[in-house]
Motif scaffolding. Structure first.
Motif, PDB file in Angstrom:
ATOM      1  N   TYR A  73      42.410  39.850  37.003  1.00 30.91           N
ATOM      2  CA  TYR A  73      41.481  39.317  37.999  1.00 30.91           C
ATOM      3  C   TYR A  73      40.246  38.721  37.304  1.00 30.91           C
ATOM      4  CZ  TYR A  73      38.260  39.098  41.940  1.00 30.91           C
ATOM      5  OH  TYR A  73      37.350  38.665  42.883  1.00 30.91           O
ATOM      6  N   GLU A  74      39.721  39.412  36.321  1.00 34.72           N
ATOM      7  CA  GLU A  74      38.555  38.914  35.591  1.00 34.72           C
ATOM      8  C   GLU A  74      38.897  37.638  34.821  1.00 34.72           C
ATOM      9  OE1 GLU A  74      37.057  42.023  33.130  1.00 34.72           O
ATOM     10  OE2 GLU A  74      36.516  43.319  34.820  1.00 34.72           O
ATOM     11  N   GLY A  77      39.353  34.830  37.229  1.00 37.20           N
ATOM     12  CA  GLY A  77      38.032  34.546  37.774  1.00 37.20           C
ATOM     13  C   GLY A  77      37.230  33.591  36.900  1.00 37.20           C
ATOM     14  N   THR A  78      37.380  33.712  35.581  1.00 30.70           N
ATOM     15  CA  THR A  78      36.653  32.795  34.692  1.00 30.70           C
ATOM     16  C   THR A  78      37.137  31.359  34.875  1.00 30.70           C
ATOM     17  OG1 THR A  78      38.198  33.086  32.820  1.00 30.70           O
ATOM     18  CG2 THR A  78      36.329  34.610  32.970  1.00 30.70           C
ATOM     19  N   VAL A  80      38.460  30.201  37.745  1.00 33.02           N
ATOM     20  CA  VAL A  80      37.971  29.782  39.056  1.00 33.02           C
ATOM     21  C   VAL A  80      36.554  29.242  38.924  1.00 33.02           C
ATOM     22  CG1 VAL A  80      37.253  30.632  41.338  1.00 33.02           C
ATOM     23  CG2 VAL A  80      39.481  31.298  40.402  1.00 33.02           C
ATOM     24  N   GLU A  81      35.720  29.951  38.165  1.00 31.60           N
ATOM     25  CA  GLU A  81      34.351  29.479  37.933  1.00 31.60           C
ATOM     26  C   GLU A  81      34.355  28.163  37.157  1.00 31.60           C
ATOM     27  OE1 GLU A  81      31.381  30.629  39.111  1.00 31.60           O
ATOM     28  OE2 GLU A  81      32.793  31.748  40.366  1.00 31.60           O
ATOM     29  N   SER A 115      36.722  29.493  46.964  1.00 32.30           N
ATOM     30  CA  SER A 115      37.976  29.687  46.233  1.00 32.30           C
ATOM     31  C   SER A 115      38.777  30.768  46.928  1.00 32.30           C
ATOM     32  CB  SER A 115      37.685  30.092  44.784  1.00 32.30           C
ATOM     33  OG  SER A 115      36.907  31.281  44.746  1.00 32.30           O
ATOM     34  N   PHE A 157      38.685  34.465  47.094  1.00 30.45           N
ATOM     35  CA  PHE A 157      39.023  35.104  45.817  1.00 30.45           C
ATOM     36  C   PHE A 157      38.340  36.458  45.667  1.00 30.45           C
ATOM     37  CE2 PHE A 157      38.663  35.669  41.178  1.00 30.45           C
ATOM     38  CZ  PHE A 157      40.005  35.564  40.838  1.00 30.45           C
ATOM     39  N   ASP A 158      37.099  36.579  46.115  1.00 28.10           N
ATOM     40  CA  ASP A 158      36.375  37.852  46.004  1.00 28.10           C
ATOM     41  C   ASP A 158      37.121  38.991  46.701  1.00 28.10           C
ATOM     42  OD1 ASP A 158      34.425  36.549  44.630  1.00 28.10           O
ATOM     43  OD2 ASP A 158      32.949  36.549  46.241  1.00 28.10           O
ATOM     44  N   ASN A 161      39.920  41.167  44.758  1.00 22.63           N
ATOM     45  CA  ASN A 161      39.525  42.082  43.691  1.00 22.63           C
ATOM     46  C   ASN A 161      40.301  43.397  43.801  1.00 22.63           C
ATOM     47  OD1 ASN A 161      38.175  43.943  41.994  1.00 22.63           O
ATOM     48  ND2 ASN A 161      36.232  42.883  42.256  1.00 22.63           N
TER      49      ASN A 161
END
Length: 261
Positions: A73-74, A77-78, A80-81, A115, A157-158, A161
């Motif tokens: 997920y992390e 997530g990078t 996605v950012e 996202s 996306f959040d 988690n």
């Protein structure tokens, strides 16, 4: 190859698709959506064969050979950012890179780009949408298109988690070795014993299809409602689009939408 596997060739050979593939490395590709529903609509697509056919509501709620669900997920997530930053850079370029736009674009990134995933994906390969909330696109053709991004059918996306998923928490603590039994049929609840928020997402296909079919159309910017009058919504969203983007220095609608045509 079926249309539902349309992303596979991009995953396997991103270098052959420079028209759509904006970025790639060993973990993901980032592409323009083939049928964009907003002025900027990108997809983050993991390349791993272990992930690509896992349902997006399940993918972060299990462990893998090379990483845990949290680590995955992390990692995603990078990207996605990164996709959000790429959208901002592209908009900034289309506006002429005016210094006066920097603060506005930072706020735009935080508040006007979302996202997430569709609870019933139309394509088999796992993909995360990163999309501006203007929905100004000739590809936005009917109510279901719009509601698939503006209702509970779209899971941000959040809310994926794994730390907020009851099943994954049990897996992490060693009290369960299963991920198929996750209860994901309601929307939100709280584990009162530990005061831990648990996010549960709608999984019933009949319910999800009814959501995008029956939910009244509502503007994502001002909240105005339009019932089933999709054309009225489209006209309204065009007005909101002009208000939103014309506040930037260097606004030119033709340059702004050029890369999305």
């Amino acid at each position: 190859m079926s249309f539902r596997d349309a992303f596979q060739s991009y995953i396997d050979h991103p270098e052959k698709h420079s028209d759509l593939v904006l970025y790639h490395d060993e973990h993901v590709i980032i592409i323009r959506d083939l049928f964009p529903k907003s002025v900027r609509h990108y997809l983050v697509i993991p390349r791993s064969t272990a992930l690509t056919h896992v349902h997006p509501l399940d993918v972060f709620n299990r462990n893998y050979k090379d990483f845990t669900g949290e680590e995955l997920y992390e990692l995603i997530g990078t990207y996605v950012e990164k996709a959000k930053e790429m959208i901002i850079e592209d908009i900034d370029k289309s506006l002429g890179n005016h210094p006066n736009n920097k603060l506005k674009l930072a706020e735009f990134k935080n508040k006007f780009i979302k996202s997430g995933i569709h609870s019933i994906p139309s394509l088999r390969n796992l993909h995360i949408h990163v999309i501006t909330q203007d929905f100004f696109s000739t590809r936005m053709k009917h109510k279901k298109h719009y509601n698939s991004f503006t209702t509970k059918f779209f899971v941000e996306f959040d809310k994926l988690n794994p730390n907020y998923n009851a099943g994954y928490c049990k897996l992490r603590s060693g009290t369960s070795d299963k991920y198929d039994d996750y209860d994901s049929d309601s929307v939100h609840s709280s584990e009162s014993d530990e005061d831990v928020m648990v996010i549960k997402n709608v999984r019933n296909e009949a319910v999800l299809n009814d959501i995008i079919k029956s939910t009244p159309l509502q503007c994502t910017i001002c909240g105005a409602t339009f019932g089933n009058k999709f054309q009225k919504l489209k006209e309204h969203m065009e007005e909101e689009f002009t208000k939103k983007y014309s506040s930037f220095e260097g606004y030119d609608v033709n340059k702004l939408i050029k890369s999305q045509i």
